[in-house]
Design an enzyme around this catalytic site. Sequence first.
Site, PDB file in Angstrom:
ATOM      1  N   GLU A  64      53.860  -7.064 -12.463  1.00  0.00           N
ATOM      2  CA  GLU A  64      52.501  -6.534 -12.590  1.00  0.00           C
ATOM      3  C   GLU A  64      51.803  -7.082 -13.841  1.00  0.00           C
ATOM      4  OE1 GLU A  64      50.375  -2.118 -12.807  1.00  0.00           O
ATOM      5  OE2 GLU A  64      52.482  -2.343 -13.371  1.00  0.00           O
ATOM      6  N   LYS A  95      45.596  -1.144  -6.282  1.00  0.00           N
ATOM      7  CA  LYS A  95      46.532  -0.075  -6.607  1.00  0.00           C
ATOM      8  C   LYS A  95      45.914   1.292  -6.344  1.00  0.00           C
ATOM      9  CE  LYS A  95      49.531   1.303 -10.498  1.00  0.00           C
ATOM     10  NZ  LYS A  95      49.961   0.879 -11.859  1.00  0.00           N
ATOM     11  N   CYS A 146      53.538  -0.706  -8.987  1.00  0.00           N
ATOM     12  CA  CYS A 146      54.093   0.175 -10.013  1.00  0.00           C
ATOM     13  C   CYS A 146      54.053   1.648  -9.628  1.00  0.00           C
ATOM     14  CB  CYS A 146      53.419  -0.109 -11.349  1.00  0.00           C
ATOM     15  SG  CYS A 146      54.408   0.448 -12.766  1.00  0.00           S
TER      16      CYS A 146
END
Length: 290
Positions: free
Chosen positions: A42, A115, A152
């Site tokens: 990331e 995300k 994540c």
Amino acid sequence: MKVTVAATQMACSWNLESNVDKACELIHKAADAGAQIILIQELFETPYFCIDEQDKHFDLAHSIEEQATIKRMQAVAREREVVLPVSYFERAGQAFFNSIAVVDADGSIVGHYRKSHIPDSPAYEEKFYFSPGDTGFKAIKTRYATIGVAVCWDQWFPEAARAMVLQGAQILFYPTAIGSEIATPELDSKDHWQTTMRGHSAANMVPVVASNRIGTEESRGVEMTFYGSSFITDHLGAFVESADRTTETVLTASFDLDYQREYRRSWGVFRDRRPDLYGALLTLDGKAGE
């Protein structure tokens, strides 16, 4: 059909060109080892700037059309005929996202994900920088496999993994930046982190590929150490390859996607789902609308 995947991990500095050069070196090493889909961690262009809140870091964001690293990764993907999920800080109009561009083996962009789950805790100050993603979870068809990519904090939510596999994802990829918890320095979340994603793998019967960063990063007196430990599981959630906490690494593993598809079909988990009973999942408190 067989496919070879790779997970990588590396340390990052404020020399952005050097970070991208290093990422490209890892991609070439993975391709030399036979990898066809290669995951970089990331926000690999920079240190994890979300360690604190600074307005100047918004200057790191670019639109997907203007993002120079994506263009460079498109050239590498074309040259090596590999698929690259590329993490970047996206600017879209007045909004900012933590995003992934999925570059196919011919260099074209075949998928884009923002995300969805945005953390907000000491040294993970992402809500200052990113809006919650609006793309939804996707299964993205590439030359070698249909993949799901999340980022994540997304990896802690089983709903995200299930949504991607329901749409046809054969392998799940999670670029990550996770390490020490400055509010609870005695906590080492490494095993919990890995176990959670191994659960996604086992429950959905697909491999999981996770790439985390390594090294210690500091900003205005706040210091974090990222614990690496990138890994690849098989479709039963077992580790196939795993890295240590400190070493720049390339991991590779090969999977028979036809065998795994037959295993999922014969096991019956997806046959026996009861979405008519899962309404509580569409609420925050499990009770809304009662």
